[in-house]
Design a protein around this motif. Structure first.
Motif: not given
Lengths: 316, 316
Positions: A3-8, A72-80, A82-88
């Motif tokens: 999940y790529l979540v915009g933070l505003g 990469n770390e993020l994608l390795r976890y996201a493969a199995t 629910d991983v959220a990446l918060l993005v400003v």
């Protein structure tokens, strides 16, 4: 799932309800904190979201050359999980996130994104109309021997057709000195955020050097600070006036708009409220702005069409 | 106090936490529903927000000629109460809301705005980079005797410098026939939303008429439907291919991007995932796109600068 979540743009309450639900449910929550920053600390986000947050650096989010699978770390976890990446801002504001989505797609990892306000749209709060903006440019910190000026050509392109230019100002977060980098010391310099004053001075410096008259000390611009925040602040004036606007604007983040001449009187009146000197604003506007079209493309619209245009342009 | 609260692009959960708090506390809540629409019904918003909502028409929000004070229903209440106006997208996406803020300012009514995703930034989800977009244009429904073509000049300006163009497509909500209008019958036509197919056909029609080669049937574009929604959809292809993309795209709202040649290979790869015909996409891209600069402004950047630019442009 990734999940790529915009933070505003501003604080912990700028997340959308949809985004907050995802943050609460995800098994791991990362915060991308090197392309932009929120105006609040990580600890405030953590206590508000009720989650601990892993600060993601470049290696976590971007291409990891040690991993031949494009993962990469993020994608390795996201493969199995629910991983959220918060993005400003908005997840697609930054090239690096589009690249991440593309790599997830190649690896067969599903991606879901939650949009949010970006400076690209949030800058509308300065009173200039978003459909009057040309391409966005970036301004980096000049050093003694490195003063990149490619922004100048892009500003010229925008100004030739009468459009506004949004300038995004450099930030330096987690930078190391060359010495520390070579010694492998994980010691970082204090963060630096370019101000509107610095940007205006660099612009005038390059104009003086090039002398092509793309803009000048009398060109109108708007300095913006903490856009979208409860204490956002705008200062409108000439580039020369904006060189000294940093005290008025206050703390970071700053950004700036250089006006194009094809501007509407509503824009004049709105931004006038932020003018350093209203008389100068009015005089220069009357002389140089509010010209409805570029010489290369004569205006053929009739009134009805303009009115209809305005209605559709309103559909955002 | 007048609060302008952005609702984002899609459903009831796209409101920010900050926005939702305001909606819950305000004494009156209006929904501006004539410049754009959410993808869910008013009743869903009402039950989710736990508030009844007044649908605001043009008279409520815009200049009321019966009221010489520049006020209107909204501003009269906002002078003494906390009034929230809900706006699809970002509050400053539409000219009409900037005008409202300006009038509130003149009347001494404090205004607070809550930003949110706008189609202007949300369109980044199609894989094209926001800083490669030129000015945004609008496309209205053509009729037998009214085919406004001012968009053509603006698209030319963008394409001459190699930039993408976002096209916002017409919506007709609460329109009356001339007959009903003259008789004062408050009977409204069913809403109409322009599709990507209609837009592509109108564009090709005008190009055929003008014959200036601003674009053609082989020009690459991306059709977008329900951007930011859980079932958003993109279709990439030539303008000719997009003429027949409406079934693939599905229900409204639609918008479209015409590509500029100054595009990056990341954009090519990302959008390729949405291509009607990947072979056509690759062939035309190789022929016409990925050219880094416009003839008028030779590229002088060195690599270091481009890399630095990319980093700052990422700071959104």
């Amino acid at each position: 799932m990734l999940y790529l979540v915009g933070l505003g743009l501003s604080d912990e309450t700028d997340i959308t309800v949809k985004g907050l639900e995802i943050v609460k449910k995800a098994s791991r929550v990362y915060l991308e904190a090197y392309t932009s920053i929120l105006l609040v600390d990580q600890s405030i986000l953590e206590s508000y979201y009720g989650r601990s947050i892993i600060v993601a650096d470049r290696e976590t989010v971007e291409f990891d050359s040690n991993d031949p699978s494009e993962s990469n770390e993020l994608l390795r976890y996201a493969a199995t999980e629910d991983v959220a990446l918060l993005v400003v801002g908005d997840p697609f504001g930054a090239t690096t996130h589009a690249d991440l989505v593309l790599r997830a797609r190649h690896l067969g990892i599903p991606v879901s994104t939650v949009p949010n306000a970006s400076i690209m749209s949030g800058i509308g709060a300065c009173g200039l109309q978003l459909y009057n903006f040309g391409q966005t440019v970036s301004m980096v910190f000049f050093t003694d021997n490195w003063r990149p000026a490619s922004f100048y050509d892009r500003v010229r392109e925008n100004r030739q057709i009468g459009l506004h230019t949004l300038l995004l100002l450099d930030i330096k977060v987690k930078e190391q000195t060359i010495e520390n980098m070579m010694r492998g010391n994980k010691v970082f310099e204090p963060p630096r955020y370019m101000t509107v004053g610095q940007c205006a001075r660099q612009m005038l410096e390059i104009e003086e050097e090039k002398g092509e008259g793309v803009y000048g000390p009398d060109s109108l611009a708007i300095g913006a600070a903490r856009v979208g925040g409860r204490n956002e602040k705008f200062v409108a004036g000439t580039l020369k006036e904006l060189c000294d606007s940093d005290d008025a604007l206050g703390p970071p983040l700053h950004s700036m708009v250089l006006l194009g001449r094809r501007a509407h009187e509503l824009e004049r009146d709105f931004a006038r409220g932020f003018a350093v000197d209203k008389e100068t604003w009015d005089t220069l506007w009357a002389r140089d702005y509010g010209k409805q079209d570029a010489p290369a493309a004569p205006q053929t619209d009739d009134n009805a069409e303009e009115k209809e245009d305005a209605k559709v342009q309103a559909s955002l």
